[in-house]
Write a protein that holds these residues in place. Structure first.
Motif, PDB file in Angstrom:
ATOM      1  N   ALA A  23       0.854  -1.090  -0.204  1.00  0.00           N
ATOM      2  CA  ALA A  23       0.211   0.074  -0.124  1.00  0.00           C
ATOM      3  C   ALA A  23       0.710   1.459   0.189  1.00  0.00           C
ATOM      4  N   ARG A  24       2.159   1.097   0.550  1.00  0.00           N
ATOM      5  CA  ARG A  24       3.120   2.023   1.020  1.00  0.00           C
ATOM      6  C   ARG A  24       3.246   2.511  -0.832  1.00  0.00           C
ATOM      7  N   ALA A  25       4.045   1.283  -1.428  1.00  0.00           N
ATOM      8  CA  ALA A  25       4.831   1.359  -2.189  1.00  0.00           C
ATOM      9  C   ALA A  25       3.677   2.109  -3.660  1.00  0.00           C
ATOM     10  N   ALA A  26       2.324   1.475  -3.151  1.00  0.00           N
ATOM     11  CA  ALA A  26       1.676   2.019  -4.468  1.00  0.00           C
ATOM     12  C   ALA A  26       1.010   3.501  -4.419  1.00  0.00           C
ATOM     13  N   GLY A  27       1.100   3.818  -3.056  1.00  0.00           N
ATOM     14  CA  GLY A  27       0.725   5.646  -2.653  1.00  0.00           C
ATOM     15  C   GLY A  27       1.409   6.561  -2.541  1.00  0.00           C
ATOM     16  N   ASN A  28       1.495   6.108  -1.784  1.00  0.00           N
ATOM     17  CA  ASN A  28       2.720   7.075  -0.669  1.00  0.00           C
ATOM     18  C   ASN A  28       4.090   7.788  -1.929  1.00  0.00           C
ATOM     19  N   SER A  29       4.395   6.930  -2.168  1.00  0.00           N
ATOM     20  CA  SER A  29       5.968   7.025  -3.611  1.00  0.00           C
ATOM     21  C   SER A  29       5.635   8.300  -4.578  1.00  0.00           C
ATOM     22  N   GLY A  30       4.204   8.584  -4.694  1.00  0.00           N
ATOM     23  CA  GLY A  30       3.494   8.989  -5.623  1.00  0.00           C
ATOM     24  C   GLY A  30       3.977   8.061  -7.606  1.00  0.00           C
ATOM     25  N   SER A  31       3.236   6.677  -7.313  1.00  0.00           N
ATOM     26  CA  SER A  31       3.097   5.958  -8.210  1.00  0.00           C
ATOM     27  C   SER A  31       3.098   6.635  -9.622  1.00  0.00           C
ATOM     28  N   SER A  32       4.129   6.174 -10.751  1.00  0.00           N
ATOM     29  CA  SER A  32       3.555   7.049 -11.726  1.00  0.00           C
ATOM     30  C   SER A  32       2.749   5.526 -13.046  1.00  0.00           C
ATOM     31  N   VAL A  33       2.441   4.494 -12.125  1.00  0.00           N
ATOM     32  CA  VAL A  33       1.527   3.781 -13.010  1.00  0.00           C
ATOM     33  C   VAL A  33       0.242   3.778 -12.983  1.00  0.00           C
ATOM     34  N   ILE A  53     -13.588   4.110  -4.899  1.00  0.00           N
ATOM     35  CA  ILE A  53     -13.889   3.858  -5.971  1.00  0.00           C
ATOM     36  C   ILE A  53     -13.874   4.584  -7.106  1.00  0.00           C
ATOM     37  N   GLU A  54     -15.928   4.841  -7.138  1.00  0.00           N
ATOM     38  CA  GLU A  54     -16.321   6.161  -8.272  1.00  0.00           C
ATOM     39  C   GLU A  54     -15.491   7.004  -8.771  1.00  0.00           C
ATOM     40  N   LEU A  55     -15.115   8.355  -6.945  1.00  0.00           N
ATOM     41  CA  LEU A  55     -14.357   8.958  -7.105  1.00  0.00           C
ATOM     42  C   LEU A  55     -13.047   8.948  -7.671  1.00  0.00           C
ATOM     43  N   ALA A  56     -12.371   7.201  -7.761  1.00  0.00           N
ATOM     44  CA  ALA A  56     -11.173   7.624  -8.100  1.00  0.00           C
ATOM     45  C   ALA A  56     -10.876   7.419 -10.239  1.00  0.00           C
ATOM     46  N   ILE A 115      -4.520  -4.829  -7.537  1.00  0.00           N
ATOM     47  CA  ILE A 115      -5.153  -4.471  -8.294  1.00  0.00           C
ATOM     48  C   ILE A 115      -3.255  -4.636  -9.176  1.00  0.00           C
ATOM     49  N   MET A 116      -2.912  -4.038  -8.533  1.00  0.00           N
ATOM     50  CA  MET A 116      -0.944  -4.175  -8.701  1.00  0.00           C
ATOM     51  C   MET A 116      -0.694  -5.258  -9.437  1.00  0.00           C
ATOM     52  N   GLU A 117      -1.038  -6.450  -8.091  1.00  0.00           N
ATOM     53  CA  GLU A 117      -0.703  -7.959  -8.952  1.00  0.00           C
ATOM     54  C   GLU A 117      -1.331  -8.269  -9.653  1.00  0.00           C
ATOM     55  N   LEU A 118      -2.975  -8.306 -10.522  1.00  0.00           N
ATOM     56  CA  LEU A 118      -3.271  -8.392 -11.720  1.00  0.00           C
ATOM     57  C   LEU A 118      -2.324  -8.902 -12.459  1.00  0.00           C
ATOM     58  N   VAL A 146      -3.215   4.835 -10.216  1.00  0.00           N
ATOM     59  CA  VAL A 146      -3.521   3.505  -9.349  1.00  0.00           C
ATOM     60  C   VAL A 146      -3.021   4.798  -8.084  1.00  0.00           C
ATOM     61  N   ASN A 147      -2.456   6.533  -7.730  1.00  0.00           N
ATOM     62  CA  ASN A 147      -2.760   6.505  -6.748  1.00  0.00           C
ATOM     63  C   ASN A 147      -4.264   7.019  -6.363  1.00  0.00           C
TER      64      ASN A 147
END
Length: 422
Positions: free
Chosen positions: A171-181, A350-353, A251-254, A240-241
């Motif tokens: 969760a930290r890697a996917a969010g707090n780091s500012g993911s470019s994915v 999820i809708e806001l995303a 999601i990232m594991e799919l 992803v963020n």
């Protein structure tokens, strides 16, 4: 790592936030609260509803309806009171079966916690309710049930809700780091009611085994309640963020074509299929706050409700325009909310995303499908450089999971109950 989960006492079913209008509008509400409410039995102490042989009296319904009226909850207070008390009986039976005991100190603390949301002291809150015709005993019963249910959910589901260290790191890697994915997904959102709970569980398990895009698209058109169903569940690229933190690791594991396990939401089950993943070339900011507006439209997804939603959508370009739309209506029909991402209910998150600033979703409903939730994204605020601790991330993930477990367990209890209404 030590999780310190403190589930909030729910205010009322489907009316969990935004109690500030209580304090400013209470005097006006009290003026009408003492009037007789329609639809009550002549003998207020006669059973009106039974839930697995546990009686609900007309007096209890009247008291809860007055409580709802004072809190200015949107909807018919009498019908909402009946629904809320049915849920209370189901909760009480589960609490009793689990042998959970609630002390007077717990109840006093619960009243204090609830009163904080109204900008009143506990004493002022109790006095205001009594002036409006709601007895202390009715408030005590309401708080006691919710304190007990909170403990029941925590003790029953915490072992399944607590995230692992690996999930926190993800969760930290996917969010707090500012993911470019960014990801391109298909979705299926299946509504859950007490009547279809068991069938939806089985259906969702079967849908999670789909691997082909055509098969998933066909299932989305057949079963999904999302606006994307006409497009076979396809939703546009999203960062992803922007996804809820608890969903990002799944999601990232799919791999392309793979589908998530069923994800419990409030009154629904969601499944997502990976179509494509890409690097955008620059980091996408993580967010500390998300601002959004909720406008409640009667009729749910009926033709009338959807027509009104389309008319509103054609007249608004930004969230503040909704205040003009809502002018002259009761203040509770419109809420503008600013929350940290982890505080946003997962179905709304999820809708806001899927939305950019000023965009709209009409996928969700409230009040058992009778009210359409017109959802509009106002703004996202980039978070500061300071990173959240493992405890903060773990608490956020566990909180989201416990809320989903709570909703689903209550739906199961209702589906298995014998409820007789007179």
């Amino acid at each position: 790592m030590q999780l310190r989960i403190s589930l909030p006492i729910p205010s009322l079913p489907r009316f969990r936030r935004g109690l500030r209008p209580f304090a400013c509008g209470l005097a006006l509400a009290i003026g009408t609260a003492l009037m007789p409410l329609p639809g009550l039995a002549q003998n207020l102490f006669a059973p009106v509803i039974t839930v697995n042989d546990a009686a609900i009296t007309g007096f209890e319904i009247e008291q809860r309806a007055r409580f709802l009226h004072l809190l200015r909850a949107p909807g018919d207070p009498m019908q909402m009171a009946r629904e809320a008390l049915i849920e209370d009986r189901l909760k009480q039976q589960a609490i009793r079966d689990a042998e959970i005991e609630i002390s007077e100190e717990d109840i006093r603390a619960g009243i204090a916690e609830f009163s904080q949301r109204t900008d009143l002291s506990p004493e002022e809150f109790v006095e205001a309710l009594q002036q409006g015709g709601v007895s202390y005993e009715s408030l005590r019963d309401f708080v006691s049930v919710n304190v007990g249910w909170r403990e029941y959910v925590r003790t029953t589901f915490m072992p399944r809700a607590a995230p692992s260290k690996a999930e926190i790191d993800q969760a930290r890697a996917a969010g707090n780091s500012g993911s470019s994915v960014s990801v391109l997904l298909n979705e299926i959102i299946v509504p859950v009611t007490p009547e279809n709970m068991d069938q939806v569980e089985g259906l969702a398990e079967e849908l999670s085994k789909i691997r082909g895009f055509d098969a998933f698209g066909e299932a989305a058109r057949r079963y999904s309640a999302s606006e994307s169903r006409q497009a076979g569940g396809q939703i546009p690229w999203m960062a992803v963020n922007d996804l809820p933190a608890g969903l990002r690791p799944l999601i990232m594991e799919l791999k392309p074509g793979e589908v998530t396990p069923p994800i419990p939401l409030s009154n629904a089950v969601a499944l997502f299929q990976m179509r494509e993943m890409r690097e955008t070339g620059r980091d996408r900011d993580a967010y500390s706050k998300v601002s959004y507006a909720k406008y409640y439209i009667p009729g749910g997804h009926s033709p009338e409700g959807l027509k009104q939603a389309a008319e509103v959508a054609a007249r608004v370009d930004r969230c503040d325009d909704l205040f003009g739309i809502a002018a002259g209506q009761p203040p509770e029909v419109l809420e503008k909310v600013e929350q940290a991402p982890g505080e946003i209910p997962q179905d709304i998150a999820i809708e806001l995303a899927k939305l950019d600033r000023g965009e709209i979703s009409t996928t969700l409903t409230r009040n058992s499908g009778q009210t359409l939730l017109f959802l509009m994204l106002c703004n996202r605020t980039a978070e500061s450089a300071a990173e959240a601790s493992d405890d903060d991330i773990g608490n956020m993930l566990a909180q989201q999971r416990l809320e989903a477990f709570s909703e689903n367990q209550l739906a199961k209890l209702r589906g298995n109950a014998v409820i007789t209404e007179r």
